[in-house]
Every structure is written in structure tokens, then in C-alpha cells.
Design an enzyme around this catalytic site. Structure first.
Site, PDB file in Angstrom:
ATOM      1  N   PRO A  73      33.568  56.763  68.414  1.00 38.02           N
ATOM      2  CA  PRO A  73      32.374  57.578  68.614  1.00 38.02           C
ATOM      3  C   PRO A  73      32.235  58.136  70.022  1.00 38.02           C
ATOM      4  CG  PRO A  73      31.778  55.257  68.454  1.00 38.02           C
ATOM      5  CD  PRO A  73      33.233  55.376  68.090  1.00 38.02           C
ATOM      6  N   ASN A  74      31.773  59.366  70.046  1.00 34.99           N
ATOM      7  CA  ASN A  74      31.441  60.133  71.247  1.00 34.99           C
ATOM      8  C   ASN A  74      32.654  60.597  72.045  1.00 34.99           C
ATOM      9  OD1 ASN A  74      28.568  59.925  70.833  1.00 34.99           O
ATOM     10  ND2 ASN A  74      28.786  57.785  71.431  1.00 34.99           N
ATOM     11  N   ARG A  86      31.028  64.943  78.379  1.00 33.41           N
ATOM     12  CA  ARG A  86      30.242  63.715  78.501  1.00 33.41           C
ATOM     13  C   ARG A  86      30.598  62.968  79.780  1.00 33.41           C
ATOM     14  NH1 ARG A  86      31.592  58.214  75.303  1.00 33.41           N
ATOM     15  NH2 ARG A  86      29.853  57.003  76.072  1.00 33.41           N
ATOM     16  N   TYR A  89      34.557  59.821  82.548  1.00 34.04           N
ATOM     17  CA  TYR A  89      35.600  60.168  81.587  1.00 34.04           C
ATOM     18  C   TYR A  89      36.458  61.366  81.979  1.00 34.04           C
ATOM     19  CZ  TYR A  89      32.909  56.972  78.719  1.00 34.04           C
ATOM     20  OH  TYR A  89      32.254  55.864  78.250  1.00 34.04           O
ATOM     21  N   ASN A 110      41.200  53.666  70.560  1.00 36.63           N
ATOM     22  CA  ASN A 110      40.053  53.608  71.462  1.00 36.63           C
ATOM     23  C   ASN A 110      38.834  53.620  70.547  1.00 36.63           C
ATOM     24  OD1 ASN A 110      37.948  53.950  73.240  1.00 36.63           O
ATOM     25  ND2 ASN A 110      39.003  55.433  74.521  1.00 36.63           N
ATOM     26  N   ALA A 166      32.471  52.559  71.653  1.00 35.63           N
ATOM     27  CA  ALA A 166      31.369  51.586  71.550  1.00 35.63           C
ATOM     28  C   ALA A 166      31.573  50.591  70.408  1.00 35.63           C
ATOM     29  CB  ALA A 166      30.040  52.310  71.388  1.00 35.63           C
ATOM     30  N   HIS A 181      32.857  46.888  70.912  1.00 35.66           N
ATOM     31  CA  HIS A 181      31.972  45.795  71.313  1.00 35.66           C
ATOM     32  C   HIS A 181      31.015  45.357  70.215  1.00 35.66           C
ATOM     33  CE1 HIS A 181      33.562  47.420  74.992  1.00 35.66           C
ATOM     34  NE2 HIS A 181      32.943  48.549  74.765  1.00 35.66           N
ATOM     35  N   ASP A 222      38.551  43.268  62.210  1.00 40.04           N
ATOM     36  CA  ASP A 222      39.191  42.734  61.004  1.00 40.04           C
ATOM     37  C   ASP A 222      40.243  43.687  60.458  1.00 40.04           C
ATOM     38  OD1 ASP A 222      37.698  40.412  61.116  1.00 40.04           O
ATOM     39  OD2 ASP A 222      36.332  40.978  59.481  1.00 40.04           O
ATOM     40  N   GLU A 230      45.064  48.742  72.249  1.00 38.56           N
ATOM     41  CA  GLU A 230      43.670  49.109  72.528  1.00 38.56           C
ATOM     42  C   GLU A 230      43.619  49.839  73.866  1.00 38.56           C
ATOM     43  OE1 GLU A 230      39.404  46.799  73.278  1.00 38.56           O
ATOM     44  OE2 GLU A 230      41.180  45.650  72.737  1.00 38.56           O
ATOM     45  N   HIS A 248      41.035  51.946  76.697  1.00 36.34           N
ATOM     46  CA  HIS A 248      39.711  52.361  77.177  1.00 36.34           C
ATOM     47  C   HIS A 248      39.906  53.200  78.421  1.00 36.34           C
ATOM     48  CE1 HIS A 248      37.567  49.917  74.340  1.00 36.34           C
ATOM     49  NE2 HIS A 248      38.436  48.953  74.597  1.00 36.34           N
ATOM     50  N   ARG A 275      31.366  47.931  83.946  1.00 35.36           N
ATOM     51  CA  ARG A 275      30.197  48.548  83.312  1.00 35.36           C
ATOM     52  C   ARG A 275      29.259  47.463  82.792  1.00 35.36           C
ATOM     53  NH1 ARG A 275      32.146  53.298  79.604  1.00 35.36           N
ATOM     54  NH2 ARG A 275      29.945  53.786  79.768  1.00 35.36           N
ATOM     55  N   ARG A 283      29.759  45.435  77.310  1.00 34.79           N
ATOM     56  CA  ARG A 283      31.091  46.053  77.161  1.00 34.79           C
ATOM     57  C   ARG A 283      32.227  45.100  77.526  1.00 34.79           C
ATOM     58  NH1 ARG A 283      30.179  51.548  76.262  1.00 34.79           N
ATOM     59  NH2 ARG A 283      28.222  52.295  77.147  1.00 34.79           N
TER      60      ARG A 283
END
Length: 140
Positions: free
Chosen positions: A10-11, A18, A23, A72, A75, A78, A85, A96, A98, A105, A109
Site C-alpha cells: 500500500p501507498n 509521497r 522515499y 515490500n 505498512a 507490521h 503466513d 523483504e 524497505h 521511524r 514499524r
């Protein structure tokens, strides 16, 4: 030819707009174009969704026939036991990623439901983190 997919949560469709101080100012579409040119010897694909279930569905879809997944979950990293799963349930290794240093942060997070099931983690290296993950899969 190795098949690697980048899955963003998301986002992350707002990259370039953003919070550029966190970022950066480059859109993911522009960055992905650079990656596909640089890594022409692999089949690199991309998926983004703001919807948790769609991310899980994509992990299920590619998790048995790709050589690598760069995730990635943003949100959802977390908050989503379901995504954690899903990563555990599939065979394809997941790295993973980020963009920001999540440990610099907010406290919430600092926990990841993805990390215990990931084969590796890249945190806080900006957009370069995706390239580091690609290199890890290429050298595996």
C-alpha cells in the site's frame, strides 16, 4: 532465464509524490524501467496493490514457479499475519525490502510479520534496496 517479481504494498504507488524526504522523488514506474534495462538477462515483473488480499493472492500465484520474490509489503509488514503466513506457505524465496530505515521511524514499524519467513531483508537503502535484492537472487 531467471524469473523475479517485485511486489509492492500500500501507498507505494505514490512513490515520487509521497514524502520525498523519506522515499525520494522518483516514481516506481521510472525506477522499474531502469531496472528492466539494467537486468535484461532476467525476466523481471512488477505488481502493486493497496489491498492486502490481492497481495496474498499474488504471492500464492507466483510462489511456486518464480525464482525470487522481492516483497515490500509496506505498512502491511507490521500488521498482516496473513501476508506473513503467505510468505511461509510458498516455496519461492522472498527478500523483504524497505526503502526507509524502519528502525529509525515509529515503534510500531520495528516489528515485521514477513521477516521470520524471508530469506533476506534489505532495509533503509532507498530504492537501491530493490537492486540489492535482485543481485542477491542473481548470485544465489
Amino acid at each position: 532465464m531467471k524469473r523475479i517479481i517485485i511486489i509492492n504494498g500500500p501507498n507505494l504507488n505514490l512513490l515520487g509524490k509521497r514524502e520525498p524526504e523519506i522515499y525520494g522523488g522518483v516514481t516506481f514506474a521510472d525506477y522499474f524501467s531502469e531496472l528492466t534495462e539494467k537486468y535484461a538477462s532476467i525476466s523481471l515483473s512488477y505488481f502493486q496493490s493497496n489491498i492486502e488480499g490481492e497481495l496474498i493472492d499474488k504471492l500464492h500465484e507466483v510462489g511456486f514457479n518464480y525464482d525470487g520474490i522481492i516483497l515490500n509489503a509496506a505498512a502491511y509488514t507490521h500488521t498482516s499475519v496473513g501476508i506473513g503466513d503467505a510468505v511461509k506457505a510458498i516455496e519461492t524465496p522472498v527478500i523483504e525490502v524497505h526503502i526507509s530505515n524502519v528502525y529509525a521511524r515509529e515503534d510500531f514499524r520495528h516489528h515485521s510479520y514477513v521477516s521470520p519467513n524471508a530469506s533476506g531483508i534489505v532495509i533503509g537503502m532507498g530504492m537501491k534496496g530493490y537492486e540489492l535484492a535482485i543481485n542477491a537472487f542473481m548470485n544465489a
